[in-house]
Design a protein around this motif. Structure first.
Motif, short mmCIF file in Angstrom:
data_model
loop_
_atom_site.label_atom_id
_atom_site.label_comp_id
_atom_site.label_asym_id
_atom_site.label_seq_id
_atom_site.Cartn_x
_atom_site.Cartn_y
_atom_site.Cartn_z
N ASP A 158 -0.77 1.17 28.55
CA ASP A 158 -1.98 1.97 28.76
C ASP A 158 -3.08 1.07 29.33
OD1 ASP A 158 -0.68 4.16 27.70
OD2 ASP A 158 -1.42 3.80 25.67
N LEU A 159 -3.64 1.49 30.47
CA LEU A 159 -4.66 0.69 31.14
C LEU A 159 -6.07 1.07 30.72
CD1 LEU A 159 -3.29 0.48 34.80
CD2 LEU A 159 -3.02 -1.16 32.94
N ASP A 160 -6.35 2.36 30.65
CA ASP A 160 -7.69 2.83 30.30
C ASP A 160 -7.54 4.13 29.54
OD1 ASP A 160 -7.10 4.73 32.24
OD2 ASP A 160 -8.26 3.70 33.80
N GLU A 161 -8.54 5.00 29.61
CA GLU A 161 -8.49 6.25 28.85
C GLU A 161 -7.52 7.26 29.42
OE1 GLU A 161 -12.42 7.74 28.57
OE2 GLU A 161 -13.13 6.15 27.22
N ARG A 162 -7.07 7.08 30.67
CA ARG A 162 -6.21 8.08 31.30
C ARG A 162 -4.90 7.50 31.83
NH1 ARG A 162 -7.58 9.79 35.91
NH2 ARG A 162 -6.34 11.70 35.80
N ILE A 163 -4.96 6.36 32.47
CA ILE A 163 -3.85 5.84 33.25
C ILE A 163 -2.94 4.95 32.42
CG2 ILE A 163 -3.18 4.55 35.32
CD1 ILE A 163 -4.67 7.12 35.93
#
Length: 244
Positions: A197-202
């Motif tokens: 998981d990179l951020d809140e979405r991606i």
């Protein structure tokens, strides 16, 4: 049944009208890779009208083809408001009807006119990612200079406004990438591999190299989607899930 882009209709209006009123062809019209209208003869439209009634206020006065050509942008806006546009060529008539109306009026239209369930669930599923030409250009610019730009853009997956949930990840067996209305690539997913998981979405998904037709049949049996196949995005969606 054919699917054409709105810009193609603009450039070939006379030919497309002739196919409708003379040959009774029914043609889906897409704009930015999404179906927005269906072109048909007046006779075919009248049959659909019996199945799915239209308020008289949504039926525009007929216009001739010469007048229609320079006002196609306005006609597209009328279609977005649910209006039906009749275009005449001398005594012949063709109708451009809103896509949603046609989908309900003609239950026997091919499957791509019937919007799939975005939240389809099953023991195995794929995520279908739809990319417009504009989005594709943006992604290519973002990953220009990468060793494998397609892999970099393809492994970045998300749900609408968040990460793909853990239970969904366990179901996913692959990803289908549709670019400008056609399947560009199909990749498999290892359900036991790690997602990052990179951020809140991606998230970075463990996608395989692109599969050929034989690989698709072996690793995703029953999917039935192959590079080069035509597929339009559901109205208002940039991704969907398809159980198989």
């Amino acid at each position: 049944m054919r699917v054409i882009e709105f810009d193609y209709l603009r450039a070939h209006l006379s030919d497309e009208l002739r196919k409708a009123y003379r040959d009774d062809e029914v043609t889906v019209i897409a704009y930015r890779d999404r179906p927005i209208a269906v072109l048909m003869s007046h006779g075919v439209w009248s049959v659909g009208r019996q199945a799915n009634q239209i308020p008289p206020t949504l039926v525009d006065e007929p216009i001739n083809s010469r007048a229609a050509r320079p006002m196609l942008r306005e006609l597209r806006e009328r279609l977005d408001r649910g209006r039906h546009v009749t275009v005449t060529v001398y005594k012949d008539q063709a109708v451009i009807a809103p896509y949603e109306w046609a989908r309900e009026a003609f239950a026997d239209l091919p499957a791509f006119l019937q919007l799939p369930a975005v939240e389809a669930r099953g023991e195995g599923s794929v995520q279908i990612v739809y990319r417009s030409a504009r989005m594709l250009q943006k992604l290519r610019a973002e990953f220009e200079g990468s060793e494998d730009p397609e892999w970099e853009m393809d492994r970045r997956l998300s749900a609408m406004r968040s990460h793909i949930p853990a239970d969904r990840r366990k179901e996913l067996r692959g990803v289908v990438y549709v670019e400008s209305g056609r399947v560009a690539r199909v990749r498999a997913l290892d359900p036991d591999a790690e997602w990052i998981d990179l951020d809140e979405r991606i998230s970075l998904a463990p996608v395989s190299p692109p599969l050929n037709r034989k690989d698709i049949d072996a690793r995703l049996p029953g999917l039935g989607l192959y590079p080069g196949d035509q597929r339009l995005a559901p109205q208002g969606a940039s991704r969907e899930y398809l159980a198989f």
